[in-house]
Design an enzyme around this catalytic site. Structure first.
Site, PDB file in Angstrom:
ATOM      1  N   HIS A   1       0.846  -1.198   0.000  1.00  9.43           N
ATOM      2  CA  HIS A   1       0.000   0.000   0.000  1.00  9.43           C
ATOM      3  C   HIS A   1       0.882   1.249   0.000  1.00  9.43           C
ATOM      4  O   HIS A   1       0.567   2.242  -0.665  1.00  9.43           O
ATOM      5  CB  HIS A   1      -0.889   0.046   1.248  1.00  9.43           C
ATOM      6  CG  HIS A   1      -1.849  -1.100   1.360  1.00  9.43           C
ATOM      7  ND1 HIS A   1      -1.731  -2.086   2.302  1.00  9.43           N
ATOM      8  CD2 HIS A   1      -2.952  -1.403   0.629  1.00  9.43           C
ATOM      9  CE1 HIS A   1      -2.726  -2.952   2.177  1.00  9.43           C
ATOM     10  NE2 HIS A   1      -3.478  -2.569   1.159  1.00  9.43           N
TER      11      HIS A   1
ATOM     12  N   ARG B   1      -3.224 -10.346   4.776  1.00  9.84           N
ATOM     13  CA  ARG B   1      -3.557 -11.664   5.323  1.00  9.84           C
ATOM     14  C   ARG B   1      -2.327 -12.488   5.693  1.00  9.84           C
ATOM     15  O   ARG B   1      -2.472 -13.546   6.304  1.00  9.84           O
ATOM     16  CB  ARG B   1      -4.425 -12.442   4.325  1.00  9.84           C
ATOM     17  CG  ARG B   1      -5.827 -11.844   4.188  1.00  9.84           C
ATOM     18  CD  ARG B   1      -6.742 -12.717   3.334  1.00  9.84           C
ATOM     19  NE  ARG B   1      -8.131 -12.335   3.464  1.00  9.84           N
ATOM     20  CZ  ARG B   1      -8.810 -11.601   2.570  1.00  9.84           C
ATOM     21  NH1 ARG B   1      -8.209 -11.172   1.479  1.00  9.84           N
ATOM     22  NH2 ARG B   1     -10.072 -11.305   2.772  1.00  9.84           N
TER      23      ARG B   1
END
Ligand code: PAF
Length: 294
Positions: free
Chosen positions: A37, A187
């Site tokens: 990100h 995750r």
């Protein structure tokens, strides 16, 4: 950095900053930000006058037995990363703010959503399509940045933008990896030490496939067999899919088709479970040349 929790606050602040035709770069996320990100935020910041990050775990894209309730969240850390990257506005809406009533409108893309992740996550891309459309309407970005780890998502969003005439440029961004090759994902925190060590097999198999693709006489089926056999050597791995498709059409390649010299861009896409954690990864292969993403 301005933090907006309502649509009204977002609109007011964006209208104020956007004066004189300033450009807006947008990074939609579900939070628990990592360096993948971070790279999108920096690209948005560099190429636009105003940078906007949204953090919203969108319930509409999770199936009934998926990890919505345990999806990792860390607002304070996310805001610190946004601040470090010089982001101007962070939009952090609640469910009530995003869905004040049950939506009766659907954004469904046929042809691109029943294969790969769509096969085991029915409704997932409808949820993505709806929330991304809502976010685009609120932020009205000039450019929006998406990681290519979710290559199917990128194809779906590009289709929505083209079909619905959104005035936004979709910028697909390269996959960011750990030093050993594992693609960054929120995750990854679910993996135990053994699973984490074995998960490196995904990027290793993609790397080998990148070399094999140039072998004369190698068929799509033979390449898939080799990739499956490498992944299967990892004891904790359960393959959900290993597929070669044309990209971005996501149409199948015939198993006995020879890869060497093929003109179109193809994707080798993987979804593999390590314990209960489902990881995805992919590589864009261009048998007759390389493929670059920003
Ligand atoms: O890729 C994601 O994090 C999500 O699918 C997105 C695009 C933010 C929509 O919720």
């Amino acid at each position: 950095m301005i933090v907006c929790r309502t649509k009204e606050e977002l609109k007011k602040n964006l209208n104020h900053l956007r004066e004189n035709g300033k450009s807006v770069g947008f990074v939609p996320t579900m939070g628990y930000l990592h360096e993948g990100h971070g790279s999108l935020l920096r690209l948005a910041k560099e190429a636009n006058d105003i940078s906007v990050l949204s953090i919203y775990v969108n319930p509409m894209q999770f199936g009934p037995n998926e990890d919505l309730d345990r999806y990792p969240r860390d607002e304070a850390r996310d805001l610190a990363l946004a601040e470090t990257n010089g982001i101007d506005i962070v939009f952090l809406p609640t469910n009530e703010e995003m869905y004040p009533s049950k939506p009766l409108t659907a954004v469904m893309v046929s042809g691109l959503t029943s294969q790969l992740c769509g096969a085991t996550r029915p409704g997932h891309f409808d949820g993505v399509g709806l929330v991304v459309s809502k976010l685009f309407n609120l932020v009205k970005p000039d450019r929006a940045y998406f990681g290519m780890k979710d290559a199917q998502q990128v194809a779906v969003i590009e289709q929505i933008v083209n079909d619905l005439n959104y005035d936004v440029e979709i910028v697909p961004c390269k996959i960011i990896r750990e030093p050993d090759g594992l693609a960054l994902s929120s995750r990854n925190v679910y993996l135990n030490a053994e699973q984490r060590a074995q998960a490196v097999v995904l990027s290793q198999s993609l790397h080998l496939a990148d070399e094999w693709i140039h072998e004369a006489g190698l068929s799509a089926g033979a390449l898939l067999d080799r990739v499956r056999s490498i992944i299967s050597k990892a004891k904790e791995a359960t393959i959900e899919y290993v597929e070669l498709l044309h990209y971005p059409s996501l149409q199948p390649i015939i198993e006995d088709e020879l890869l060497n010299g093929m003109e179109s861009q193809i994707i080798l896409a993987l979804a593999v479970k390590f314990g209960t954690t489902r990881l995805i990864d992919n590589s864009l292969l261009s048998p007759s040349g390389g493929v670059q993403h920003v």
